[in-house]
Design a protein around this motif. Sequence first.
Motif, PDB file in Angstrom:
ATOM      1  N   LEU A  84      39.122  -3.885  22.247  1.00  0.00           N
ATOM      2  CA  LEU A  84      38.358  -3.297  20.779  1.00  0.00           C
ATOM      3  C   LEU A  84      38.796  -4.758  19.824  1.00  0.00           C
ATOM      4  O   LEU A  84      39.537  -4.893  20.083  1.00  0.00           O
ATOM      5  CB  LEU A  84      39.701  -2.261  20.039  1.00  0.00           C
ATOM      6  N   VAL A  85      38.505  -5.131  18.631  1.00  0.00           N
ATOM      7  CA  VAL A  85      38.694  -5.766  17.403  1.00  0.00           C
ATOM      8  C   VAL A  85      38.545  -5.513  16.209  1.00  0.00           C
ATOM      9  O   VAL A  85      37.704  -5.528  16.034  1.00  0.00           O
ATOM     10  CB  VAL A  85      37.921  -7.145  17.731  1.00  0.00           C
ATOM     11  N   VAL A  86      39.568  -5.416  15.988  1.00  0.00           N
ATOM     12  CA  VAL A  86      39.575  -4.343  14.809  1.00  0.00           C
ATOM     13  C   VAL A  86      40.393  -5.147  13.440  1.00  0.00           C
ATOM     14  O   VAL A  86      41.532  -5.565  13.560  1.00  0.00           O
ATOM     15  CB  VAL A  86      40.425  -3.238  14.663  1.00  0.00           C
ATOM     16  N   SER A  87      39.739  -5.776  12.419  1.00  0.00           N
ATOM     17  CA  SER A  87      39.418  -6.240  11.810  1.00  0.00           C
ATOM     18  C   SER A  87      40.107  -5.429  10.268  1.00  0.00           C
ATOM     19  O   SER A  87      39.498  -3.898  10.268  1.00  0.00           O
ATOM     20  CB  SER A  87      38.696  -7.021  10.895  1.00  0.00           C
ATOM     21  N   THR A  88      41.010  -5.540   9.385  1.00  0.00           N
ATOM     22  CA  THR A  88      41.889  -4.795   8.222  1.00  0.00           C
ATOM     23  C   THR A  88      41.724  -5.203   7.305  1.00  0.00           C
ATOM     24  O   THR A  88      41.874  -6.702   7.820  1.00  0.00           O
ATOM     25  CB  THR A  88      42.716  -3.764   9.091  1.00  0.00           C
ATOM     26  N   SER A  89      42.817  -5.101   6.388  1.00  0.00           N
ATOM     27  CA  SER A  89      43.553  -5.849   5.051  1.00  0.00           C
ATOM     28  C   SER A  89      45.401  -5.171   5.403  1.00  0.00           C
ATOM     29  O   SER A  89      45.583  -4.598   6.246  1.00  0.00           O
ATOM     30  CB  SER A  89      43.063  -4.855   3.640  1.00  0.00           C
ATOM     31  N   VAL A  90      45.670  -6.150   5.009  1.00  0.00           N
ATOM     32  CA  VAL A  90      47.720  -5.858   4.288  1.00  0.00           C
ATOM     33  C   VAL A  90      47.617  -4.193   4.039  1.00  0.00           C
ATOM     34  O   VAL A  90      48.645  -3.988   4.950  1.00  0.00           O
ATOM     35  CB  VAL A  90      47.501  -6.537   3.650  1.00  0.00           C
ATOM     36  N   ASP A  91      46.814  -3.617   3.463  1.00  0.00           N
ATOM     37  CA  ASP A  91      47.573  -2.824   3.016  1.00  0.00           C
ATOM     38  C   ASP A  91      47.312  -1.515   3.761  1.00  0.00           C
ATOM     39  O   ASP A  91      47.907  -0.560   4.240  1.00  0.00           O
ATOM     40  CB  ASP A  91      46.472  -1.869   0.904  1.00  0.00           C
ATOM     41  N   ALA A  92      45.979  -1.760   4.495  1.00  0.00           N
ATOM     42  CA  ALA A  92      45.380  -0.204   6.258  1.00  0.00           C
ATOM     43  C   ALA A  92      46.483  -0.630   7.146  1.00  0.00           C
ATOM     44  O   ALA A  92      46.179  -0.048   8.256  1.00  0.00           O
ATOM     45  CB  ALA A  92      44.325  -0.606   5.716  1.00  0.00           C
ATOM     46  N   LEU A  93      47.051  -2.252   6.773  1.00  0.00           N
ATOM     47  CA  LEU A  93      47.179  -2.694   8.401  1.00  0.00           C
ATOM     48  C   LEU A  93      48.866  -1.960   9.314  1.00  0.00           C
ATOM     49  O   LEU A  93      48.327  -1.600  10.391  1.00  0.00           O
ATOM     50  CB  LEU A  93      48.175  -3.557   8.162  1.00  0.00           C
ATOM     51  N   ASP A  94      49.449  -1.356   8.390  1.00  0.00           N
ATOM     52  CA  ASP A  94      50.426  -0.289   9.306  1.00  0.00           C
ATOM     53  C   ASP A  94      49.383   1.028   9.732  1.00  0.00           C
ATOM     54  O   ASP A  94      49.798   1.092  10.960  1.00  0.00           O
ATOM     55  CB  ASP A  94      51.675   0.465   8.309  1.00  0.00           C
ATOM     56  N   ASP A  95      48.473   1.487   9.052  1.00  0.00           N
ATOM     57  CA  ASP A  95      47.978   2.846   9.208  1.00  0.00           C
ATOM     58  C   ASP A  95      47.451   2.185  10.603  1.00  0.00           C
ATOM     59  O   ASP A  95      47.214   3.480  11.516  1.00  0.00           O
ATOM     60  CB  ASP A  95      47.055   3.662   8.533  1.00  0.00           C
ATOM     61  N   VAL A  96      46.616   1.163  10.607  1.00  0.00           N
ATOM     62  CA  VAL A  96      45.660   1.166  12.016  1.00  0.00           C
ATOM     63  C   VAL A  96      46.703   0.982  12.592  1.00  0.00           C
ATOM     64  O   VAL A  96      45.732   0.871  13.730  1.00  0.00           O
ATOM     65  CB  VAL A  96      44.727  -0.618  11.335  1.00  0.00           C
ATOM     66  N   VAL A 134      38.749 -11.804  24.186  1.00  0.00           N
ATOM     67  CA  VAL A 134      38.486 -11.324  24.927  1.00  0.00           C
ATOM     68  C   VAL A 134      37.420 -11.901  25.941  1.00  0.00           C
ATOM     69  O   VAL A 134      37.863 -10.789  27.209  1.00  0.00           O
ATOM     70  CB  VAL A 134      36.989 -10.270  23.925  1.00  0.00           C
ATOM     71  N   LEU A 135      36.650 -12.246  25.881  1.00  0.00           N
ATOM     72  CA  LEU A 135      36.155 -13.104  26.855  1.00  0.00           C
ATOM     73  C   LEU A 135      36.812 -13.573  28.215  1.00  0.00           C
ATOM     74  O   LEU A 135      36.489 -13.202  29.411  1.00  0.00           O
ATOM     75  CB  LEU A 135      34.916 -14.301  26.384  1.00  0.00           C
ATOM     76  N   ALA A 136      38.039 -13.867  27.960  1.00  0.00           N
ATOM     77  CA  ALA A 136      38.630 -14.750  28.575  1.00  0.00           C
ATOM     78  C   ALA A 136      39.917 -13.447  29.836  1.00  0.00           C
ATOM     79  O   ALA A 136      40.189 -13.449  30.757  1.00  0.00           O
ATOM     80  CB  ALA A 136      40.312 -16.012  27.900  1.00  0.00           C
TER      81      ALA A 136
END
Length: 332
Positions: free
Chosen positions: A96-108, A135-137
């Motif tokens: 998994l590679v998940v991008s998010t925001s500062v505001d949602a970081l703790d929840d993610v 990931v490839l590595a």
Amino acid sequence: MTQANFMYDAVNDRAGLPLTVAIFADRPHVRAEMRDDAEAAGFLLSTSGDVAALLAGDDIRVLGDIVLLDCPVLDAASMAALCRLDLRAARAGAHLVVSTSVDALDDVFACLDQSNPQILVDPDRAERVIALGRVLAQMPGQRMRELSQEDRLLLLRLTEQVSQLAARLGTPDQRDHPVRESGLWQVEAPRKGFRGADGGQNDGRNDGRLRPGGTPALPDPQRIRQVIRNRQLRTRFFDAALFADPAWDILLDLSAARGEGRQVSVTSLCIASGVPATTALRWIAQMSEVGLLERVADEQDGRRAFIGLSQAAADGMARYFAELDTGAGQAA
């Protein structure tokens, strides 16, 4: 003049089958960028859609070897779905590679505790490409030697340098999308007057006595906070980039918090590190992997998680300060 070709050859698993990627993002231009970057890296696109399509899925194995997910905003339903996705990815061995925001970081961060994902905060394209390379590595059968601890740290610092260079140079694609106005999300270290929360219980770590086994106790947290303030003072006179040392700043902040009886969220720790959030998250992941940091569940709220020092790291920090007391010089 011949145009340079930066496309990678297709990447395959041990059976010779192409490695696939599934992409989910609600913002169309982000989804298109993710697709272009993944295909350029040699991955075969298996499916692409908005986040709702992913959250309604039943089996992570039909999605791909890698799942790229962009979720800058989370609600209760999507948090529950992320927890489920995290478990399914861990069981299936998907990355998994998940991008998010500062505001949602703790929840993610709280939702993703099983699959060892890469979490990116407001990433640019360079950071996504670097994440795909990481990931490839890790993929089996790619004829890459096992990295030593020294190699990992060198790679981490190289990743930082590439990210900084990409942010400074910019790209036409970034200029075409005014959604990102400032490249990498920049964070500041705590201000000069920053102190931890008051009222924390002293659990005996800071009473100056030796603990069982002869390990010294951590010093008073106010002493550690003074060390942190002294380090921050340098940035008033010099470029802060000259002194970037996120691993040490993370250890100092967590040592002070441990003495204060205060829990530290991942967002707070990213700020204390003094580097961009995505860079800080890479350091947190690496330091956790080598046993310096550990994930701590919130006893009052199972949906949250914190970061703390491992006992080995706490002992190391205590011995460091004890050594300072017996020698010349002060912590810096």
